[in-house]
Write an enzyme that holds these catalytic residues in place. Structure first.
Site, PDB file in Angstrom:
ATOM      1  N   HIS A 170       0.809  -1.220   0.000  1.00  0.00           N
ATOM      2  CA  HIS A 170       0.000   0.000   0.000  1.00  0.00           C
ATOM      3  C   HIS A 170       0.844   1.273   0.000  1.00  0.00           C
ATOM      4  CE1 HIS A 170       0.355  -0.533   4.487  1.00  0.00           C
ATOM      5  NE2 HIS A 170       0.410   0.783   4.456  1.00  0.00           N
ATOM      6  N   ASP A 218       0.230  -7.818   1.105  1.00  0.00           N
ATOM      7  CA  ASP A 218       0.610  -6.410   1.214  1.00  0.00           C
ATOM      8  C   ASP A 218       2.131  -6.240   1.273  1.00  0.00           C
ATOM      9  OD1 ASP A 218      -0.192  -3.716   1.194  1.00  0.00           O
ATOM     10  OD2 ASP A 218       0.130  -3.539   3.350  1.00  0.00           O
ATOM     11  N   SER A 263       4.767   2.507   7.648  1.00  0.00           N
ATOM     12  CA  SER A 263       4.463   1.360   6.790  1.00  0.00           C
ATOM     13  C   SER A 263       5.680   0.888   6.007  1.00  0.00           C
ATOM     14  CB  SER A 263       3.371   1.718   5.787  1.00  0.00           C
ATOM     15  OG  SER A 263       2.101   1.468   6.301  1.00  0.00           O
TER      16      SER A 263
END
Length: 355
Positions: free
Chosen positions: A92, A127, A204
């Site tokens: 993402h 992911d 992230s």
């Protein structure tokens, strides 16, 4: 349902930093901003492997391998996977690049140098993504080959809200955590680590390390304070990261077992409306034409209660059981159909081959 937040930052402003308790505009941050025991929770001071006194040594080893990734839509973090320029991050973080894989991203290294990176491959199911920069001799991180123990120390390094090389610390709070499918994460997330080390937007894809300096995973998501949570973050385990990264580097794609159904959780309202016998299980809303499920005789309206020997209480249970299988494996699936229970033998397909 809990509202999980993926932790890529969608752009950083002075206002955003003020909301985060910071002041000033985004820019170079101190090389290491270690969290205080108050930030990480009381358990942090008792973390395994020496607790907080061990953090500076972990940072010294791991920090050179952590990078900041900037795209047109925001920023995130990443970890050098191989010295040849391969970098792992969360999918993402580079979702904008998936639409235009030839577009470059800006990768900033711990020494302040920068390089343009290209997207090697993305696996939305886990992911995980891999980038490549045209550099060699990079300080690759050491990835752990086994799961950590609950209670062992965690050190999180990344760029939350654009503050490069920020360090927070805590412990492993739990193993095998699952996130249900959502708008942000339509595939859900399975078998994550949980930590109380603070994770924020921009973390992230950054490193989560243990006391030995090995990376145990990548920062993935957190429960925001608005949900009532206090320091609940989630980490994609290193075993998942390395498995996916190796497949992406080898072929550009990743194989996942596929059943070929659209499932949904059974709410009391749904059970009452359709006179369903139970609220436990995963209700099959649709069966894809030609899919493994259809070939095995599964039908819309079936309730999956067991998959490959694992009890299925909801959709997340079904996804967790499915992720443990490989394409081509034959598994037993128990379904409730009306007042009867049936056992079906399903030969699983590959997700990438499904219609």
């Amino acid at each position: 349902m809990k509202s999980f937040r993926l932790c890529a930052a969608a752009g950083v402003s002075a206002a955003a930093l003020a909301l985060a308790g910071c002041t000033g505009s985004p820019g170079p941050a101190p090389s290491s901003t270690a969290a205080s025991p108050g930030e990480s929770g009381p358990a942090a001071s008792q973390a395994g492997g020496g607790g907080l006194p061990a953090v500076p040594g972990v940072v010294k080893e791991v920090e050179p391998s952590v990078v900041t990734i900037r795209t047109d839509i925001g920023l995130g973090s990443g970890v050098i996977y191989h010295s040849d320029g391969s970098i792992v991050t969360d999918a993402h973080v580079v979702e904008d690049q998936q639409k235009n894989p030839f577009k470059k991203v800006q990768v900033q290294f711990a020494d302040g140098s920068q390089s343009e990176g290209t997207l090697v491959g993305v696996d939305d199911v886990t992911d995980v993504a891999v980038l490549k920069v045209d550099r060699t001799g990079l300080p690759a991180a050491r990835f752990a080959s086994s799961a950590p123990e609950v209670g062992s120390m965690t050190v999180v390094i990344g760029s939350p809200l654009g503050l490069e090389e920020t360090v927070t610390a805590g412990i492993v709070s739990g193993l095998h955590r699952n996130m249900p499918p959502s708008k942000e994460s339509p595939h859900g997330a399975i078998d994550l680590l949980q930590t109380d080390a603070p994770i924020s937007p921009g973390n992230s894809g950054g490193a989560v390390a243990e006391s030995s300096g090995q990376v145990i995973g990548l920062s993935e998501a957190y429960l925001p304070p608005s949900s009532g949570a206090v320091a609940i973050g989630f980490v994609t385990p290193s075993s998942t990261v390395t498995d996916v990264a190796d497949q992406l580097l080898a072929s550009g794609s990743v194989k996942h077992a596929a059943l070929g159904v659209v499932p949904t959780d059974i709410t009391p309202q749904l059970a009452q409306r359709f006179s369903l016998p139970t609220t436990a299980g995963a209700l099959v809303v649709d069966v894809s034409h030609g899919s493994p499920a259809e070939q095995a005789g599964m039908k819309p309206g079936d309730i999956i209660t067991k998959f490959a020997g694992s009890a299925v209480g909801n959709v997340t249970d079904l996804l967790a059981a499915l992720r443990k299988q490989d394409p081509g494996q034959q598994v037993e699936v128990v379904v409730e159909r009306g007042s009867t229970s049936q056992s079906l033998r399903v030969t699983l397909g590959n997700l990438g081959d499904q219609p």
